[in-house]
Scaffold this motif. Sequence first.
Motif, PDB file in Angstrom:
ATOM      1  N   SER A   1       0.836  -1.209   0.000  1.00  0.00           N
ATOM      2  CA  SER A   1       0.000   0.000   0.000  1.00  0.00           C
ATOM      3  C   SER A   1       0.864   1.249   0.000  1.00  0.00           C
ATOM      4  O   SER A   1       0.492   2.259  -0.599  1.00  0.00           O
TER       5      SER A   1
ATOM      6  N   THR B   1       1.932   1.634  -3.743  1.00  0.00           N
ATOM      7  CA  THR B   1       0.867   1.869  -4.715  1.00  0.00           C
ATOM      8  C   THR B   1       0.022   3.097  -4.397  1.00  0.00           C
ATOM      9  O   THR B   1      -0.520   3.722  -5.303  1.00  0.00           O
ATOM     10  N   LEU B   2      -0.098   3.443  -3.143  1.00  0.00           N
ATOM     11  CA  LEU B   2      -0.952   4.571  -2.758  1.00  0.00           C
ATOM     12  C   LEU B   2      -0.148   5.799  -2.349  1.00  0.00           C
ATOM     13  O   LEU B   2      -0.658   6.676  -1.665  1.00  0.00           O
TER      14      LEU B   2
END
Length: 171
Positions: free
Chosen positions: A25, A28-29
Motif C-alpha cells: 500500500s 501503490t498509494l
Amino acid sequence: MKKKRTALAGVLAVAVIFLAVNLISGMTLRHARIDMTAEGLYSLSDGAKEILAGVDEPIRLDLYEYLDEVDEDFPSLVAHAQRIREFLEELVLAADGGLELRVRKPEPYSEAEDDARAAGVAAVPVDQAGDRVFYLGLTATNSVDEQEVVPFFRPGPDHEAFLEYDLAKRV
C-alpha cells in the motif's frame, strides 16, 4: 509443544502479512490524497495541475523559513508557514518529478541567510530594534538559473486565497 509452534507460526504469518500489506500500500498509494478540509486547502485546481503537468525542465524551489525565535510569540505565523510548506509539498507531488523542494533555514550569519538576502527574500523584523527577524519567502530556479522570487508570504485570509495562483505563476 505442537500448540506453541502452531501459535508461533500463526503470529509470524500475521506479522508477515501485515508488513506485506503496508509495503504494497505504501508503494501503490503513495500519491493518493484525501482533502477533508472545508475549504479544500490541500486540493489543487485543474489549472494548477495543468501547469504542473507542463513542466518540461526541473525547477528547484527553495523555501526560506526561519521562525525559531518567533514561534512562541506568533503561533499564527508558525501555522501559516506550515500551511505554505505543506502546500509546496503537494505541488511537488503533483509535478511528478518536475519540482524539487528544499527548505532552508536562514539563521543569522549563515550561508542560507546570505543566499536569501542575495535573492531578495525579505527579512521581516519582529521587534522595534530589528534584532529579531524571520524569513518566509521562496525562490524558484530553473535549469538555466532563471529565478522567480516571492520575497515574503503574507499571512492572512486575503493573501491565503491567492497562494495557489502565486505559486503556479512562478512555476
